[in-house]
Design a protein around this motif. Structure first.
Motif, PDB file in Angstrom:
ATOM      1  N   GLU A 102       0.836  -1.201   0.000  1.00  0.00           N
ATOM      2  CA  GLU A 102       0.000   0.000   0.000  1.00  0.00           C
ATOM      3  C   GLU A 102       0.868   1.248   0.000  1.00  0.00           C
ATOM      4  O   GLU A 102       0.588   2.210  -0.711  1.00  0.00           O
ATOM      5  CB  GLU A 102      -0.920   0.010   1.224  1.00  0.00           C
ATOM      6  N   ASN A 103       1.924   1.241   0.805  1.00  0.00           N
ATOM      7  CA  ASN A 103       2.838   2.388   0.853  1.00  0.00           C
ATOM      8  C   ASN A 103       3.463   2.658  -0.508  1.00  0.00           C
ATOM      9  O   ASN A 103       3.638   3.807  -0.898  1.00  0.00           O
ATOM     10  CB  ASN A 103       3.945   2.153   1.879  1.00  0.00           C
ATOM     11  N   LEU A 104       3.796   1.584  -1.234  1.00  0.00           N
ATOM     12  CA  LEU A 104       4.379   1.771  -2.560  1.00  0.00           C
ATOM     13  C   LEU A 104       3.411   2.476  -3.488  1.00  0.00           C
ATOM     14  O   LEU A 104       3.795   3.352  -4.257  1.00  0.00           O
ATOM     15  CB  LEU A 104       4.800   0.424  -3.154  1.00  0.00           C
ATOM     16  N   GLY A 105       2.146   2.117  -3.416  1.00  0.00           N
ATOM     17  CA  GLY A 105       1.139   2.758  -4.259  1.00  0.00           C
ATOM     18  C   GLY A 105       0.989   4.233  -3.944  1.00  0.00           C
ATOM     19  O   GLY A 105       0.941   5.079  -4.834  1.00  0.00           O
ATOM     20  N   VAL A 106       0.924   4.565  -2.670  1.00  0.00           N
ATOM     21  CA  VAL A 106       0.803   5.960  -2.248  1.00  0.00           C
ATOM     22  C   VAL A 106       2.042   6.743  -2.672  1.00  0.00           C
ATOM     23  O   VAL A 106       1.946   7.872  -3.159  1.00  0.00           O
ATOM     24  CB  VAL A 106       0.599   6.038  -0.713  1.00  0.00           C
ATOM     25  N   THR A 107       3.195   6.147  -2.529  1.00  0.00           N
ATOM     26  CA  THR A 107       4.437   6.827  -2.886  1.00  0.00           C
ATOM     27  C   THR A 107       4.518   7.056  -4.384  1.00  0.00           C
ATOM     28  O   THR A 107       4.919   8.131  -4.834  1.00  0.00           O
ATOM     29  CB  THR A 107       5.642   6.001  -2.393  1.00  0.00           C
ATOM     30  N   ARG A 108       4.145   6.066  -5.177  1.00  0.00           N
ATOM     31  CA  ARG A 108       4.132   6.244  -6.635  1.00  0.00           C
ATOM     32  C   ARG A 108       3.187   7.377  -7.022  1.00  0.00           C
ATOM     33  O   ARG A 108       3.477   8.165  -7.917  1.00  0.00           O
ATOM     34  CB  ARG A 108       3.703   4.948  -7.328  1.00  0.00           C
ATOM     35  N   ASP A 109       2.029   7.441  -6.348  1.00  0.00           N
ATOM     36  CA  ASP A 109       1.076   8.516  -6.626  1.00  0.00           C
ATOM     37  C   ASP A 109       1.703   9.882  -6.342  1.00  0.00           C
ATOM     38  O   ASP A 109       1.511  10.829  -7.102  1.00  0.00           O
ATOM     39  CB  ASP A 109      -0.189   8.352  -5.781  1.00  0.00           C
ATOM     40  N   ALA A 110       2.456   9.981  -5.255  1.00  0.00           N
ATOM     41  CA  ALA A 110       3.101  11.256  -4.912  1.00  0.00           C
ATOM     42  C   ALA A 110       4.084  11.673  -5.991  1.00  0.00           C
ATOM     43  O   ALA A 110       4.172  12.850  -6.342  1.00  0.00           O
ATOM     44  CB  ALA A 110       3.812  11.135  -3.565  1.00  0.00           C
ATOM     45  N   THR A 170      11.012  10.549  -1.267  1.00  0.00           N
ATOM     46  CA  THR A 170       9.966   9.678  -1.801  1.00  0.00           C
ATOM     47  C   THR A 170      10.586   8.448  -2.453  1.00  0.00           C
ATOM     48  O   THR A 170      10.156   7.317  -2.199  1.00  0.00           O
ATOM     49  CB  THR A 170       9.093  10.457  -2.811  1.00  0.00           C
ATOM     50  N   TYR A 171      11.592   8.664  -3.294  1.00  0.00           N
ATOM     51  CA  TYR A 171      12.271   7.524  -3.911  1.00  0.00           C
ATOM     52  C   TYR A 171      12.920   6.636  -2.851  1.00  0.00           C
ATOM     53  O   TYR A 171      12.894   5.405  -2.950  1.00  0.00           O
ATOM     54  CB  TYR A 171      13.326   8.002  -4.915  1.00  0.00           C
ATOM     55  N   ASN A 172      13.488   7.252  -1.834  1.00  0.00           N
ATOM     56  CA  ASN A 172      14.131   6.472  -0.781  1.00  0.00           C
ATOM     57  C   ASN A 172      13.115   5.638  -0.005  1.00  0.00           C
ATOM     58  O   ASN A 172      13.389   4.489   0.354  1.00  0.00           O
ATOM     59  CB  ASN A 172      14.906   7.390   0.152  1.00  0.00           C
ATOM     60  N   ASN A 173      11.950   6.205   0.262  1.00  0.00           N
ATOM     61  CA  ASN A 173      10.897   5.437   0.938  1.00  0.00           C
ATOM     62  C   ASN A 173      10.464   4.242   0.102  1.00  0.00           C
ATOM     63  O   ASN A 173      10.220   3.147   0.640  1.00  0.00           O
ATOM     64  CB  ASN A 173       9.697   6.336   1.243  1.00  0.00           C
ATOM     65  N   MET A 174      10.355   4.447  -1.203  1.00  0.00           N
ATOM     66  CA  MET A 174      10.014   3.318  -2.082  1.00  0.00           C
ATOM     67  C   MET A 174      11.119   2.265  -2.048  1.00  0.00           C
ATOM     68  O   MET A 174      10.849   1.063  -1.999  1.00  0.00           O
ATOM     69  CB  MET A 174       9.779   3.803  -3.515  1.00  0.00           C
ATOM     70  N   ALA A 175      12.367   2.714  -2.069  1.00  0.00           N
ATOM     71  CA  ALA A 175      13.491   1.777  -2.025  1.00  0.00           C
ATOM     72  C   ALA A 175      13.466   0.964  -0.727  1.00  0.00           C
ATOM     73  O   ALA A 175      13.675  -0.256  -0.745  1.00  0.00           O
ATOM     74  CB  ALA A 175      14.811   2.534  -2.158  1.00  0.00           C
ATOM     75  N   GLN A 176      13.201   1.618   0.393  1.00  0.00           N
ATOM     76  CA  GLN A 176      13.133   0.923   1.680  1.00  0.00           C
ATOM     77  C   GLN A 176      12.030  -0.131   1.664  1.00  0.00           C
ATOM     78  O   GLN A 176      12.234  -1.260   2.122  1.00  0.00           O
ATOM     79  CB  GLN A 176      12.895   1.924   2.812  1.00  0.00           C
ATOM     80  N   SER A 177      10.870   0.226   1.131  1.00  0.00           N
ATOM     81  CA  SER A 177       9.762  -0.734   1.053  1.00  0.00           C
ATOM     82  C   SER A 177      10.130  -1.924   0.178  1.00  0.00           C
ATOM     83  O   SER A 177       9.862  -3.074   0.535  1.00  0.00           O
ATOM     84  CB  SER A 177       8.506  -0.051   0.501  1.00  0.00           C
ATOM     85  N   SER A 217      16.643   3.695  -5.016  1.00  0.00           N
ATOM     86  CA  SER A 217      17.671   4.406  -4.256  1.00  0.00           C
ATOM     87  C   SER A 217      18.627   5.134  -5.195  1.00  0.00           C
ATOM     88  O   SER A 217      19.110   6.221  -4.873  1.00  0.00           O
ATOM     89  CB  SER A 217      18.422   3.459  -3.307  1.00  0.00           C
ATOM     90  N   SER A 218      18.850   4.567  -6.378  1.00  0.00           N
ATOM     91  CA  SER A 218      19.677   5.266  -7.376  1.00  0.00           C
ATOM     92  C   SER A 218      19.011   6.562  -7.818  1.00  0.00           C
ATOM     93  O   SER A 218      19.686   7.577  -8.014  1.00  0.00           O
ATOM     94  CB  SER A 218      19.929   4.363  -8.588  1.00  0.00           C
ATOM     95  N   LYS A 219      17.687   6.540  -7.961  1.00  0.00           N
ATOM     96  CA  LYS A 219      16.961   7.764  -8.318  1.00  0.00           C
ATOM     97  C   LYS A 219      17.067   8.793  -7.192  1.00  0.00           C
ATOM     98  O   LYS A 219      17.214   9.989  -7.457  1.00  0.00           O
ATOM     99  CB  LYS A 219      15.496   7.447  -8.620  1.00  0.00           C
ATOM    100  N   ALA A 220      16.992   8.324  -5.943  1.00  0.00           N
ATOM    101  CA  ALA A 220      17.132   9.241  -4.811  1.00  0.00           C
ATOM    102  C   ALA A 220      18.516   9.885  -4.816  1.00  0.00           C
ATOM    103  O   ALA A 220      18.650  11.093  -4.590  1.00  0.00           O
ATOM    104  CB  ALA A 220      16.898   8.498  -3.495  1.00  0.00           C
ATOM    105  N   ILE A 221      19.541   9.087  -5.108  1.00  0.00           N
ATOM    106  CA  ILE A 221      20.916   9.608  -5.161  1.00  0.00           C
ATOM    107  C   ILE A 221      21.079  10.575  -6.326  1.00  0.00           C
ATOM    108  O   ILE A 221      21.743  11.605  -6.196  1.00  0.00           O
ATOM    109  CB  ILE A 221      21.918   8.441  -5.242  1.00  0.00           C
ATOM    110  N   GLU A 222      20.445  10.270  -7.435  1.00  0.00           N
ATOM    111  CA  GLU A 222      20.499  11.170  -8.598  1.00  0.00           C
ATOM    112  C   GLU A 222      19.888  12.531  -8.248  1.00  0.00           C
ATOM    113  O   GLU A 222      20.416  13.571  -8.626  1.00  0.00           O
ATOM    114  CB  GLU A 222      19.748  10.536  -9.766  1.00  0.00           C
ATOM    115  N   GLU A 223      18.801  12.499  -7.494  1.00  0.00           N
ATOM    116  CA  GLU A 223      18.134  13.741  -7.100  1.00  0.00           C
ATOM    117  C   GLU A 223      18.915  14.502  -6.028  1.00  0.00           C
ATOM    118  O   GLU A 223      18.881  15.724  -5.986  1.00  0.00           O
ATOM    119  CB  GLU A 223      16.719  13.447  -6.591  1.00  0.00           C
ATOM    120  N   ASN A 224      19.599  13.757  -5.143  1.00  0.00           N
ATOM    121  CA  ASN A 224      20.366  14.392  -4.068  1.00  0.00           C
ATOM    122  C   ASN A 224      21.578  13.515  -3.756  1.00  0.00           C
ATOM    123  O   ASN A 224      21.492  12.603  -2.930  1.00  0.00           O
ATOM    124  CB  ASN A 224      19.510  14.580  -2.821  1.00  0.00           C
TER     125      ASN A 224
END
Length: 102
Positions: A4-12, A25-32, A46-53
């Protein structure tokens, strides 16, 4: 609950893909995904999160763990070494890396 968290995060991400804190947001998805044993998905997010920051040490931690569990030891050690150079990454908290990545 993690699915469920993945769905909400993708929506965000779809709602505001350019949000200044999208790396969280990407990091939360990676953790899930890591918790669901989807190591490839966790590495991708997590690679997307690193790309962003590139200074977001939590994403290096998740990606390093994902690489390790996916038997990509060299990549895991590379991220671990990057992570320990950043503020807040305690190498003593991850003895599995200390034993492998010397």
């Amino acid at each position: 609950a993690r699915l469920e968290n993945l769905g909400v995060t993708r929506d965000a991400i779809e709602i505001d893909p350019n949000h200044r804190n999208i790396h969280y947001t990407y990091n939360n998805m990676a953790q899930s995904k890591l918790e669901l044993n989807d190591f490839e998905g966790a590495i991708e997010d997590s690679s997307k999160a690193i790309e962003e920051n590139p200074d977001f040490f939590a994403a290096y931690r998740i990606r390093a763990l994902s690489f390790l569990l996916n038997n990509e030891i060299d990549k895991a050690c590379k991220d671990w070494l990057i992570g320990i150079k950043q503020e807040g990454f305690n190498p003593e908290s991850y003895p599995e890396f200390k034993n492998i990545c010397n």
